[in-house]
Design an enzyme around this catalytic site. Structure first.
Site, PDB file in Angstrom:
ATOM      1  N   CYS A   2       0.852  -1.194   0.000  1.00 34.99           N
ATOM      2  CA  CYS A   2       0.000   0.000   0.000  1.00 34.99           C
ATOM      3  C   CYS A   2       0.882   1.236   0.000  1.00 34.99           C
ATOM      4  O   CYS A   2       1.513   1.563   1.005  1.00 34.99           O
ATOM      5  CB  CYS A   2      -0.918  -0.039   1.218  1.00 34.99           C
ATOM      6  SG  CYS A   2      -1.629   1.546   1.661  1.00 34.99           S
ATOM      7  N   CYS A  59       0.111   4.085   2.371  1.00 36.25           N
ATOM      8  CA  CYS A  59       0.516   3.699   3.734  1.00 36.25           C
ATOM      9  C   CYS A  59       1.983   4.066   3.972  1.00 36.25           C
ATOM     10  O   CYS A  59       2.350   4.518   5.061  1.00 36.25           O
ATOM     11  CB  CYS A  59       0.344   2.200   3.958  1.00 36.25           C
ATOM     12  SG  CYS A  59      -1.351   1.625   3.832  1.00 36.25           S
TER      13      CYS A  59
END
Lengths: 284, 103
Positions: free
Chosen positions: B28, B31
């Protein structure tokens, strides 16, 4: 970094190239469809009556001449870290001293239930969140050309994928995906997404991905100030975040090619000056 | 920031001080962008709130149990109960303000 390949983004890129700055131009390789689809443009200085397709061809030629390439990745996050910006696309992270936002106008209205279920079944990046839908049922509402790839990707993980096309698609769709030609009306559920209600049908799903051409400016850049959906800028095209500029339709009306290009130029020249000042300050 | 497995997770969120859990994954990209910011907040709020992260690939059951469907997601717990959640990458001040309410 320049985000957007409409007139504002392209004009910004030309000016940064002339100033010999290192930059990346992110956007659709086929340029903004707002250019290519225009049948006839009568107010572009020096090119009376040119069609959108011809103007786009001229733009492309100009980019080629200047050896400017468009990076066809969607930037999903621009995070102000103070002295620099941290960016994310679907596949990588990057850092930049300045960012010029030229994403066009954000005109898609929220679907009822969208905000309520965000992160509880509603998402904007299917490839990002797909692993969370293993053995589940997902609906993908695709407004972009890449939506088909995202649907194909998710169908390796999810047990069932519905694809609700928001525009005509030409790319090949996995045979396991069920295409539903209908219009989304509302997302419902209790605590989490349970249904996507369409005009003529209701789909029982665990997740809904809404894949749009543009991301709301305030979700793209946390902390960015907007007003009535437009990015707030000063006369130098600077936003409330130092080093972050915006140009084109995203800053307000009128939505015109020449205004966008002019703003792109202003943003680029000011961004270039900002970079020089940063360099100078660090050198001292 | 400590990576929490299921037992550490349950133990931490049960405490009286608020616990902020960052649900994330290696693939991700947002993230990755957000992680240093959360880390910085954790440093600044040290002693006031617990901070931990859950890798949703390693602790898939936790992600499913807590209905995390999009990452990054920060979930704030107090006394074992979820009190607030912030989905997506957020401004630093917004996170601090949200956590401060439960300190």
């Amino acid at each position: 970094m320049i985000i957007g390949s409409g007139p504002a983004g392209l004009e910004a890129a030309l000016n940064l190239k002339i100033r010999q700055k290192d930059f990346l131009l992110f956007g659709a390789a086929d340029l903004s469809n707002k250019i290519t689809l225009a049948p006839r443009i009568n107010n572009y200085l020096g090119l009376p009556g040119i069609s959108g397709g011809d103007l786009a061809a001229r733009f492309r030629e100009h980019l080629e001449q200047m050896a400017i390439e468009i990076v066809p990745e969607q930037v999903t996050t621009v995070y102000p870290m103070g002295e620099y910006f941290s960016l994310a696309t679907a596949h990588r992270t990057l850092e930049a001293t300045t960012v010029i936002l030229c994403p066009g106008v954000f005109n898609s209205k929220d679907l009822p239930g969208e905000a309520e279920f965000l992160g509880r079944g509603v998402g904007y990046c299917a490839t990002c969140d797909a692993p969370l839908y293993r053995d589940r049922t997902v609906a993908i509402v695709g407004y972009t050309d890449e939506s088909v790839e995202e649907a194909n990707f998710v169908c390796d993980v999810a047990v069932k994928v519905y694809f609700v096309p928001g525009k005509a698609f030409t790319r090949p769709l996995d045979s396991r995906v069920e295409v539903v030609d209908d219009v989304p009306v509302e997302i419902t559920g209790s605590g989490k997404v349970e249904q996507l209600i369409l005009n003529n049908r209701t789909l029982a799903v665990d997740g809904v991905f809404l894949l749009r051409e543009t991301i709301a400016p305030a979700s793209l850049v946390p902390g960015l100030e907007t007003e009535n959906g437009f990015i707030k800028v000063d006369a130098a095209m600077q936003t409330n975040l130092p080093g972050c500029y915006a140009a084109g339709d995203c800053t307000g009306k009128p939505h015109q090619y020449m205004r966008a290009a002019g703003q792109g130029q202003t943003a680029a020249l000011n961004a270039a000056a900002y970079i020089d000042i940063q360099k100078h300050t660090h050198a001292e | 920031m400590t990576e929490l497995n299921k037992s550490a997770f349950l133990e931490t969120i049960g405490q009286d001080v608020p616990t902020v859990v960052d649900f994330w994954a290696t693939w991700c990209m947002p993230c990755q962008v957000f992680a240093p910011v959360v880390e910085e907040i954790a440093g600044e709020m040290d002693g006031k709130a617990n901070f931990g992260k859950v890798n949703i690939d390693e602790e898939r059951d936790l992600a499913i149990e807590y209905g995390v469907s999009s990452i990054p997601t920060l979930v704030i717990f107090k006394g074992g109960k979820e009190v607030e959640r912030l989905v997506g990458v957020r401004k630093k001040a917004e996170v601090v303000e949200a956590v401060d309410k439960y300190c």
